[in-house]
Enzyme design. Structure first.
Site, mmCIF file in Angstrom:
data_model
loop_
_atom_site.group_PDB
_atom_site.id
_atom_site.type_symbol
_atom_site.label_atom_id
_atom_site.label_comp_id
_atom_site.label_asym_id
_atom_site.label_seq_id
_atom_site.Cartn_x
_atom_site.Cartn_y
_atom_site.Cartn_z
ATOM 1 N N TYR A 124 0.822 -1.195 0.000
ATOM 2 C CA TYR A 124 0.000 0.000 0.000
ATOM 3 C C TYR A 124 0.873 1.270 0.000
ATOM 4 O O TYR A 124 1.841 1.357 0.743
ATOM 5 C CB TYR A 124 -0.931 0.051 1.250
ATOM 6 C CG TYR A 124 -1.459 1.429 1.407
ATOM 7 C CD1 TYR A 124 -2.478 1.877 0.572
ATOM 8 C CD2 TYR A 124 -0.861 2.330 2.277
ATOM 9 C CE1 TYR A 124 -2.899 3.188 0.622
ATOM 10 C CE2 TYR A 124 -1.274 3.642 2.338
ATOM 11 C CZ TYR A 124 -2.295 4.065 1.513
ATOM 12 O OH TYR A 124 -2.683 5.363 1.538
ATOM 13 N N GLU B 203 -10.561 7.496 8.286
ATOM 14 C CA GLU B 203 -10.878 7.872 6.902
ATOM 15 C C GLU B 203 -12.047 7.065 6.332
ATOM 16 O O GLU B 203 -12.703 7.521 5.412
ATOM 17 C CB GLU B 203 -9.643 7.758 5.995
ATOM 18 C CG GLU B 203 -9.127 6.339 5.834
ATOM 19 C CD GLU B 203 -7.873 6.269 4.980
ATOM 20 O OE1 GLU B 203 -6.962 7.068 5.200
ATOM 21 O OE2 GLU B 203 -7.825 5.398 4.096
ATOM 22 N N TRP C 98 -7.011 -4.612 2.844
ATOM 23 C CA TRP C 98 -6.121 -3.883 1.955
ATOM 24 C C TRP C 98 -5.793 -2.538 2.600
ATOM 25 O O TRP C 98 -4.787 -2.043 2.636
ATOM 26 C CB TRP C 98 -6.788 -3.626 0.578
ATOM 27 C CG TRP C 98 -5.918 -2.766 -0.273
ATOM 28 C CD1 TRP C 98 -4.756 -3.115 -0.895
ATOM 29 C CD2 TRP C 98 -6.119 -1.377 -0.564
ATOM 30 N NE1 TRP C 98 -4.226 -2.033 -1.569
ATOM 31 C CE2 TRP C 98 -5.052 -0.957 -1.377
ATOM 32 C CE3 TRP C 98 -7.109 -0.444 -0.217
ATOM 33 C CZ2 TRP C 98 -4.912 0.362 -1.850
ATOM 34 C CZ3 TRP C 98 -6.999 0.851 -0.682
ATOM 35 C CH2 TRP C 98 -5.911 1.260 -1.489
HETATM 36 C C1 GCO Z 1 -4.884 7.929 2.832
HETATM 37 C C2 GCO Z 1 -5.648 6.742 2.402
HETATM 38 C C3 GCO Z 1 -5.894 6.593 0.949
HETATM 39 C C4 GCO Z 1 -6.911 5.470 0.721
HETATM 40 C C5 GCO Z 1 -7.846 5.848 -0.365
HETATM 41 C C6 GCO Z 1 -8.907 4.803 -0.607
HETATM 42 O O1 GCO Z 1 -4.412 7.886 3.961
HETATM 43 O O2 GCO Z 1 -4.801 8.866 2.068
HETATM 44 O O3 GCO Z 1 -5.311 5.603 3.099
HETATM 45 O O4 GCO Z 1 -4.721 6.424 0.224
HETATM 46 O O5 GCO Z 1 -6.296 4.279 0.424
HETATM 47 O O6 GCO Z 1 -8.420 7.070 -0.040
HETATM 48 O O7 GCO Z 1 -9.873 5.275 -1.466
HETATM 49 MG MG MG Z 2 -4.925 6.291 5.117
#
Ligand code: GCO
Ligand code: MG
Length: 402
Positions: free
Chosen positions: A159, A262, A402
């Site tokens: 990620y 989030e 994920w």
């Molecule tokens: C962040 C997030 C994003 C998410 C995304 C999913 O901290 O900015 O984790 O990268 O993965 O917004 O739609």
């Molecule tokens: Mg995030």
């Protein structure tokens, strides 16, 4: 003033955005973001088929009553699709209010509590050395707070790390791609990454990290503990948060500050986290957090417990949401930090805006309302394209977060 018309625009200048435009009998219109990454058309339909018919003829100044009408009225409550649709209406109404009163939205939320908002950017790389190169690059761009994500030796992708040149964009056209995950190499690598980052860049710069819900509570506790010497600004989404009390385990083991939220959509996802002080930063932003009306209440509740805001700001929320977050963050006393992942040039052209970035801070601008517009002609040249976030499997094939 009365609402006369509302339309949903779905456009894909590099990625999909859902925008609600609410028009009034006085010629003033407002914009709200309803983008839900990978599920955009569900929000578009919720708005068009169910919400818009109910708001025509209403007074756009009644942000509280309309919010309650859309939240309590349908009987079915909460959930990301519902709350993104409510947020789109709510934010568009605040935009109208500001334009009608000829003042920026932050003045309607308490006025300026600060001039600029500290923002954090994303640095990433396929391994530790590349990630640190990207940190140096972002320091040169003026950022004072930097989230670092690195590829992990032995894992093909992880990620937050871009696959090729250019920034990391979470969403891919076509069906969901699959990534492979192993926690142990990650837990061994991340402390080395932050040790090197502190060695190279010193203590001044704020460093952040996103675990992206991948750890169990006790693994997260271990990571938080091992990161303590490197004084992170925060460790984000250490574990999934459906069960809020999981954060108690993490909290009891480490002084590394914790940020989460989030994917939350109402205060009911976070009330235990906040009132038990299991977290330090609450990450909801207007689009997924029920709009300005609901987010302001969450911030005020959080302020009682010394929890500060850290609004989500990836490229999958539109410039309308970025503007809303900046007005909100300008006004609330317990602002902490704002995420800043710059949009592509195509997206910026579709959504001309007044907000700016300078020397690590962002500014909402002083245009009436939110100070952001939608170029509908240009938007029409970028039709919707189905896209999904990836999914994640452990090395033995087990589906995981994920
Ligand atoms: C962040 C997030 C994003 C998410 C995304 C999913 O901290 O900015 O984790 O990268 O993965 O917004 O739609
Ligand atoms: Mg995030």
């Amino acid at each position: 003033m009365k609402i006369t018309r509302a339309t949903v625009n779905v456009t894909s200048p590099g990625r999909n955005f859902v925008t609600l435009k609410i028009e009034t009998d006085e010629g003033i219109y407002g914009l709200g973001d309803g983008t839900l990454n990978g599920r955009e058309l569900a929000v578009a339909s919720y708005l068009t088929d169910h919400v818009i018919p109910c708001i025509i003829g209403r007074d756009p100044f009644q942000t509280e009553d309309i919010w309650q009408y859309l939240y309590r009225g349908p009987y079915w409550r909460r959930g990301p699709v519902t709350m993104s649709a409510i947020a789109a209406v709510d934010v568009a109404l605040w935009d109208i209010k500001g334009k009608a009163l000829e003042t920026p939205v932050y003045n309607l939320l308490g006025g300026k509590s600060r001039e600029g908002l500290l923002v954090y950017c994303h640095a990433n790389g396929k391994d530790l050395d590349h990630a640190l190169e990207d940190v140096a690059h972002h320091i040169d761009l003026g950022y004072k707070a930097i989230r670092i994500q690195s590829g992990i030796p032995g894992l093909a992708s992880t990620y937050g790390v871009a696959k090729g040149p250019g920034g990391y964009e979470p969403a891919e056209r076509g069906l969901p791609s699959e990534a492979a995950w192993a926690t142990e190499p990650y837990l061994r690598y991340v402390p080395q990454l932050f040790a090197k980052a502190r060695e190279q860049f010193g203590e001044e710069v704020h460093l952040l990290h996103d675990c992206h819900h991948r750890l169990t509570p006790i693994e997260a506790a271990r990571l938080g503990k091992e990161l303590e010497p490197f004084h992170l600004f925060w460790m984000e989404d250490p574990t999934p948060a459906e069960l809020q009390e999981n954060f108690k385990t993490i909290r009891e083991h480490t002084t590394t500050p914790i940020a989460v939220g989030e994917v939350f959509n109402t205060i009911w996802d976070a009330h235990d986290l906040i009132r038990n002080r299991w977290i330090d930063y609450i990450r909801m932003t207007t689009v997924h957090g029920g709009g300005i009306t609901h987010l302001k209440k969450i911030a005020d509740f959080a302020s009682l417990y010394a929890v500060r805001t850290g609004c989500h700001g990836p490229t999958d929320v539109s410039p309308v949401s970025m503007a809303a977050a900046l007005h909100f963050g300008t006004a609330v006393n317990n602002f902490g930090i704002q995420e800043h992942m710059p949009h592509s040039a195509e997206t910026d052209a579709v959504f001309p805006h007044h907000y700016t970035f300078k020397d690590g801070f962002m500014y909402p601008g002083d245009a009436p309302g939110l100070g952001v517009d939608l170029d509908e002609k240009l938007a029409a040249t970028y039709p919707y394209q189905r896209a999904y976030l990836p999914i994640n499997r452990k090395l033995d094939g087990t589906l995981t977060d994920w």
